[in-house]
Write a protein that holds these residues in place. Structure first.
Motif, PDB file in Angstrom:
ATOM      1  N   ILE A 254       0.838  -1.211   0.000  1.00  8.91           N
ATOM      2  CA  ILE A 254       0.000   0.000   0.000  1.00  8.91           C
ATOM      3  C   ILE A 254       0.866   1.252   0.000  1.00  8.91           C
ATOM      4  N   SER A 255       1.909   1.252   0.824  1.00  8.07           N
ATOM      5  CA  SER A 255       2.779   2.440   0.892  1.00  8.07           C
ATOM      6  C   SER A 255       3.483   2.675  -0.440  1.00  8.07           C
ATOM      7  N   SER A 256       3.904   1.584  -1.111  1.00  5.44           N
ATOM      8  CA  SER A 256       4.585   1.708  -2.405  1.00  5.44           C
ATOM      9  C   SER A 256       3.635   2.248  -3.478  1.00  5.44           C
ATOM     10  N   LEU A 257       2.421   1.658  -3.545  1.00  5.32           N
ATOM     11  CA  LEU A 257       1.448   2.079  -4.561  1.00  5.32           C
ATOM     12  C   LEU A 257       0.922   3.486  -4.286  1.00  5.32           C
ATOM     13  N   LEU A 258       0.689   3.762  -3.002  1.00  2.00           N
ATOM     14  CA  LEU A 258       0.192   5.091  -2.635  1.00  2.00           C
ATOM     15  C   LEU A 258       1.239   6.159  -2.952  1.00  2.00           C
ATOM     16  N   GLY A 259       2.524   5.809  -2.700  1.00  2.00           N
ATOM     17  CA  GLY A 259       3.612   6.748  -2.995  1.00  2.00           C
ATOM     18  C   GLY A 259       3.655   7.105  -4.470  1.00  2.00           C
ATOM     19  N   SER A 260       3.435   6.061  -5.327  1.00  2.00           N
ATOM     20  CA  SER A 260       3.415   6.335  -6.774  1.00  2.00           C
ATOM     21  C   SER A 260       2.206   7.184  -7.160  1.00  2.00           C
ATOM     22  N   TYR A 261       1.043   6.919  -6.534  1.00  2.00           N
ATOM     23  CA  TYR A 261      -0.180   7.675  -6.871  1.00  2.00           C
ATOM     24  C   TYR A 261      -0.067   9.141  -6.464  1.00  2.00           C
ATOM     25  N   MET A 262       0.759   9.397  -5.435  1.00  2.00           N
ATOM     26  CA  MET A 262       0.911  10.773  -4.952  1.00  2.00           C
ATOM     27  C   MET A 262       1.470  11.715  -6.024  1.00  2.00           C
ATOM     28  N   LEU A 263       2.082  11.137  -7.066  1.00  2.00           N
ATOM     29  CA  LEU A 263       2.586  11.970  -8.166  1.00  2.00           C
ATOM     30  C   LEU A 263       1.460  12.808  -8.782  1.00  2.00           C
ATOM     31  N   ARG A 264       0.257  12.221  -8.844  1.00  2.00           N
ATOM     32  CA  ARG A 264      -0.872  12.905  -9.488  1.00  2.00           C
ATOM     33  C   ARG A 264      -1.217  14.227  -8.782  1.00  2.00           C
ATOM     34  N   PRO A 265      -1.521  14.192  -7.446  1.00  2.00           N
ATOM     35  CA  PRO A 265      -1.814  15.463  -6.784  1.00  2.00           C
ATOM     36  C   PRO A 265      -0.597  16.390  -6.693  1.00  2.00           C
ATOM     37  N   ILE A 266       0.606  15.807  -6.580  1.00  2.00           N
ATOM     38  CA  ILE A 266       1.818  16.647  -6.490  1.00  2.00           C
ATOM     39  C   ILE A 266       1.956  17.499  -7.743  1.00  2.00           C
ATOM     40  N   ILE A 267       1.777  16.880  -8.920  1.00  2.00           N
ATOM     41  CA  ILE A 267       1.922  17.628 -10.179  1.00  2.00           C
ATOM     42  C   ILE A 267       0.726  18.563 -10.418  1.00  2.00           C
ATOM     43  N   ASN A 268      -0.500  17.987 -10.288  1.00  2.00           N
ATOM     44  CA  ASN A 268      -1.707  18.764 -10.613  1.00  2.00           C
ATOM     45  C   ASN A 268      -1.977  19.923  -9.641  1.00  2.00           C
ATOM     46  N   ASP A 269      -1.801  19.624  -8.331  1.00  2.00           N
ATOM     47  CA  ASP A 269      -2.243  20.594  -7.318  1.00  2.00           C
ATOM     48  C   ASP A 269      -1.124  21.487  -6.768  1.00  2.00           C
ATOM     49  N   TYR A 270       0.129  21.089  -6.962  1.00  2.00           N
ATOM     50  CA  TYR A 270       1.205  21.864  -6.324  1.00  2.00           C
ATOM     51  C   TYR A 270       2.274  22.365  -7.307  1.00  2.00           C
ATOM     52  N   ILE A 271       2.747  21.479  -8.195  1.00  2.00           N
ATOM     53  CA  ILE A 271       3.817  21.899  -9.109  1.00  2.00           C
ATOM     54  C   ILE A 271       3.292  22.857 -10.184  1.00  2.00           C
ATOM     55  N   ILE A 272       2.199  22.448 -10.879  1.00  2.00           N
ATOM     56  CA  ILE A 272       1.648  23.298 -11.969  1.00  2.00           C
ATOM     57  C   ILE A 272       1.142  24.635 -11.418  1.00  2.00           C
TER      58      ILE A 272
ATOM     59  N   GLY B  25       2.207  26.075  -8.775  1.00  2.00           N
ATOM     60  CA  GLY B  25       3.334  26.749  -8.125  1.00  2.00           C
ATOM     61  C   GLY B  25       3.142  26.930  -6.635  1.00  2.00           C
ATOM     62  N   ASN B  26       2.446  26.000  -5.963  1.00  2.00           N
ATOM     63  CA  ASN B  26       2.190  26.049  -4.514  1.00  2.00           C
ATOM     64  C   ASN B  26       3.382  25.415  -3.787  1.00  2.00           C
ATOM     65  N   ILE B  27       4.424  26.195  -3.536  1.00  2.00           N
ATOM     66  CA  ILE B  27       5.659  25.663  -2.937  1.00  2.00           C
ATOM     67  C   ILE B  27       5.459  25.223  -1.479  1.00  2.00           C
ATOM     68  N   PRO B  28       4.832  26.034  -0.593  1.00  2.00           N
ATOM     69  CA  PRO B  28       4.633  25.570   0.799  1.00  2.00           C
ATOM     70  C   PRO B  28       3.842  24.254   0.857  1.00  2.00           C
ATOM     71  N   GLY B  29       2.783  24.179   0.027  1.00  2.00           N
ATOM     72  CA  GLY B  29       1.988  22.942  -0.007  1.00  2.00           C
ATOM     73  C   GLY B  29       2.794  21.774  -0.531  1.00  2.00           C
ATOM     74  N   LEU B  30       3.704  22.052  -1.494  1.00  2.00           N
ATOM     75  CA  LEU B  30       4.549  21.003  -2.071  1.00  2.00           C
ATOM     76  C   LEU B  30       5.452  20.382  -1.006  1.00  2.00           C
ATOM     77  N   PHE B  31       6.050  21.228  -0.144  1.00  2.00           N
ATOM     78  CA  PHE B  31       6.917  20.707   0.924  1.00  2.00           C
ATOM     79  C   PHE B  31       6.135  19.822   1.895  1.00  2.00           C
ATOM     80  N   LYS B  32       4.880  20.255   2.193  1.00  2.00           N
ATOM     81  CA  LYS B  32       4.052  19.463   3.137  1.00  2.00           C
ATOM     82  C   LYS B  32       3.713  18.090   2.556  1.00  2.00           C
ATOM     83  N   ILE B  33       3.315  18.084   1.257  1.00  2.00           N
ATOM     84  CA  ILE B  33       2.931  16.797   0.657  1.00  2.00           C
ATOM     85  C   ILE B  33       4.161  15.899   0.448  1.00  2.00           C
ATOM     86  N   LEU B  34       5.327  16.508   0.189  1.00  2.00           N
ATOM     87  CA  LEU B  34       6.567  15.707   0.079  1.00  2.00           C
ATOM     88  C   LEU B  34       6.943  15.089   1.424  1.00  2.00           C
TER      89      LEU B  34
END
Length: 588
Positions: free
Chosen positions: A46-64, A66-75
């Motif tokens: 679960i941790s491995s699969l969930l870690g891979s799925y986290m790419l979706r919100p990281i890119i969509n909600d934080y990287i694109i 430009g939410n840097i504080p939120g990016l650090f929290k999700i990382l």
């Protein structure tokens, strides 16, 4: 196993499944730990699969955005998820290693216990090196599977299911596209596994033969060197070695093909998905984060299939080893004592054979109507040419082999009605071939009766003329012996074997060429010791040196499994028959 070609693969598969399930039954003692391991595997996946799925919100909600504080929290959250997976995996492997080693220990112990109750015939008909190979190589294959492959198998299967579920959740269309290469993957795996299975089994069998040959050659180095057969045994070993190499090469070839084939198919799959995913993102508005996560899963998709296939090869190797181990475990042990078998508190040593017939093979009878009687304390010598049946008669008394017909009684009771343990404890046997265990001189003598005191051990050694040479050893009775007493002379080794028989204090003595490896001076000392040892004990002595049996109560002359003459030394010489001719040949 069926003889028809069409049914053979099915039956092999059926036997493989049966062997695998039997092997798994050895894990049942640690069932509760297995549940914990299964839970830890699920947490890790679960941790491995969930870690891979986290790419979706990281890119969509934080990287694109430009939410840097939120990016650090999700990382940080991503790091915690992966840390939980690492801890779960670590504990899982610790527990699995513990269970695997416990199981292998139990299996090894069962194999050893079975060896102790197998009949002597089994060891006469199987290479010792091949048996050793089952304890080492075959057990190692099983150990590898139990401590590593099984958890990987479960983990890969669950990971594959998890990946497919998440891929469907992200994009059913891309999931359908990714399935194009799956039939090719499974078909390739099936074909490779089918071929590698038979070669893994053949590899284990050939390895057993190589080990058996090596063991024989190590034991027979003196014979090889004295006859100058080094080149011949090298050639024979080379043939066995090349046979093993051929099977091992094919097993490893098919096993090794799995990884590159799967990787290439996985790469092809990745390229197809990338192209289709890019088109969906451009024309259908598919989110970039979803595409990144899906590509991550598609990259992982081939790995569990590849692992499942390669693990299957490891499991096939373990099953091949398990089959060889279970062959020994399933061998028929010595027949159990009859339900009415008794223990004789005190065996006097009245031994009678009545019309005994016996053959190691049913079609070849060795003993043909042997009848003899020995009163308590009598000394009976068995003489005759090689192959006359002398040693075979001695093997009948402790029931190393059971007679075909007739009867053997001790103190008027059939040996079949006496418990084997009781029967054998009443006897001591000294063979022409000596055998000493790794341990001290004292421990080797005490092996005849484990509860014997140090004083009794020394008295037995004095009785059999061993005491004087033992005292001259570097540490006396505490001198360590290794490699079957290689640091002693052949005569000294035999003296210790005779002392071992003496400390057992048996009612019946069986001496098979006990003095054949002793020099003339030692023979005189031993003969005096044996005379004292045989006092009050029923003794059967096989001797080719007729000088050693002059003073026995009765001599039986055997030829072709029959007693052709019997009497005292003097009476037999006066008869001028077979014994007379044997005596004349030795003393002319």
């Amino acid at each position: 196993m069926a003889h028809g070609d069409h049914s053979k693969p099915i039956e092999e598969a059926k036997e493989g499944k049966k062997t695998f399930l039997r092997l798994m039954s050895y894990l049942s003692c640690d069932r509760s730990l297995l549940y914990i391991i299964a839970l830890l595997i699920i947490v890790s996946i679960i941790s491995s699969l969930l870690g891979s799925y986290m790419l979706r919100p990281i890119i969509n909600d934080y990287i694109i955005p430009g939410n840097i504080p939120g990016l650090f929290k999700i990382l940080l959250l991503l790091a915690v998820i992966y840390l939980v997976g690492v801890i779960a995996t670590y504990i899982e492997y610790r527990l699995l290693n513990k269970i695997g080693q416990r199981t292998v220990t139990r299996l090894r112990m069962e194999l050893f216990k079975k060896m102790e109750i197998l009949p002597i015939k089994y060891f006469d008909t199987h290479q010792h090196g091949d048996l050793m190979s089952r304890y080492t190589n075959d057990i190692d294959k099983i150990s590898d599977v139990l401590t590593d492959s099984l958890s990987d198998l479960l983990s890969s299967a669950l990971t594959l299911i998890g990946i497919i579920c998440l891929m469907l959740y992200i994009s059913p269309v891309l999931t359908l596209v990714s399935m194009i290469t799956v039939p090719l993957m499974f078909l390739s795996a099936k074909l490779i596994v089918k071929q590698s299975k038979k070669y893994f089994k053949a590899q284990q069998e050939k390895l057993g033969k190589v080990n058996g040959y090596i063991e024989e050659m190590i034991s027979g180095q003196k014979v090889i060197k004295v006859f100058g057969h080094e080149k011949k045994v090298e050639a024979d070993f080379d043939t066995l070695n090349q046979n093993l190499r051929g099977k091992a090469e094919k097993a490893q070839l098919y096993s090794g093909m799995m990884m590159p084939i799967m990787q290439n198919l996985s790469t092809l799959n990745y390229v197809i998905i990338t192209i289709v995913g890019a088109l969906l993102a451009i024309f259908r508005g598919f989110d970039v984060g979803g595409l990144a996560a899906f590509l991550q899963y598609s990259r992982q998709f081939g790995r569990p299939i590849n692992e499942l296939a390669s693990l299957y090869n490891n499991i096939q190797a373990a099953i091949a080893g398990a089959e060889r181990i279970f062959e020994v475990i399933d061998e028929a042990p010595e027949p159990e004592d009859s339900p009415n078998a008794i223990t004789l508190p005190h065996i006097k040593g009245d031994v009678v054979m009545k019309d005994v017939y016996f053959g190691y093979k049913p079609e070849k009878i060795i003993l043909k109507g042997i009848s003899l009687e020995a009163k308590p304390g009598e000394k009976i010598a068995l003489v005759g040419t090689t192959g006359a049946g002398k040693t075979t008669i001695l093997n009948m008394f402790p029931r190393f082999f059971d007679i075909k017909s007739g009867e053997i009684t001790i103190d008027g009771i059939s040996t079949k009605e006496i418990k084997r343990e009781n029967l054998r404890q009443s006897m001591a046997i000294v063979l022409q071939d000596t055998h000493l265990f790794t341990g001290t001189v004292r421990e080797n003598i005490r092996f005849g009766r484990l509860e014997a005191t140090d004083q009794e051990v020394e008295e037995a050694a004095k009785l059999t003329a061993a005491h004087s040479f033992i005292k001259r050893l570097p540490h006396g009775y505490d001198t360590m012996l290794e490699n079957d007493g290689a640091n002693l002379s052949q005569g000294q080794r035999q003296l210790l074997n005779i002392a071992r028989a003496a400390v057992a204090n048996p009612a019946i003595l069986l001496l098979d060429e006990a003095t054949s490896n002793i020099d003339t001076r030692s023979e005189l000392l031993i003969q005096r010791g044996l005379d004292k040892l045989m006092e009050g004990r029923t003794s059967f002595i096989i001797a080719h040196r007729l000088s050693t049996v002059r003073n026995v109560d009765r001599i039986l002359v055997l030829e072709h499994g029959q007693i052709i003459e019997q009497g005292s030394h003097k009476e037999l010489l006066e008869m001028k028959g077979k014994y007379y001719s044997l005596y004349e040949e030795q003393f002319k």
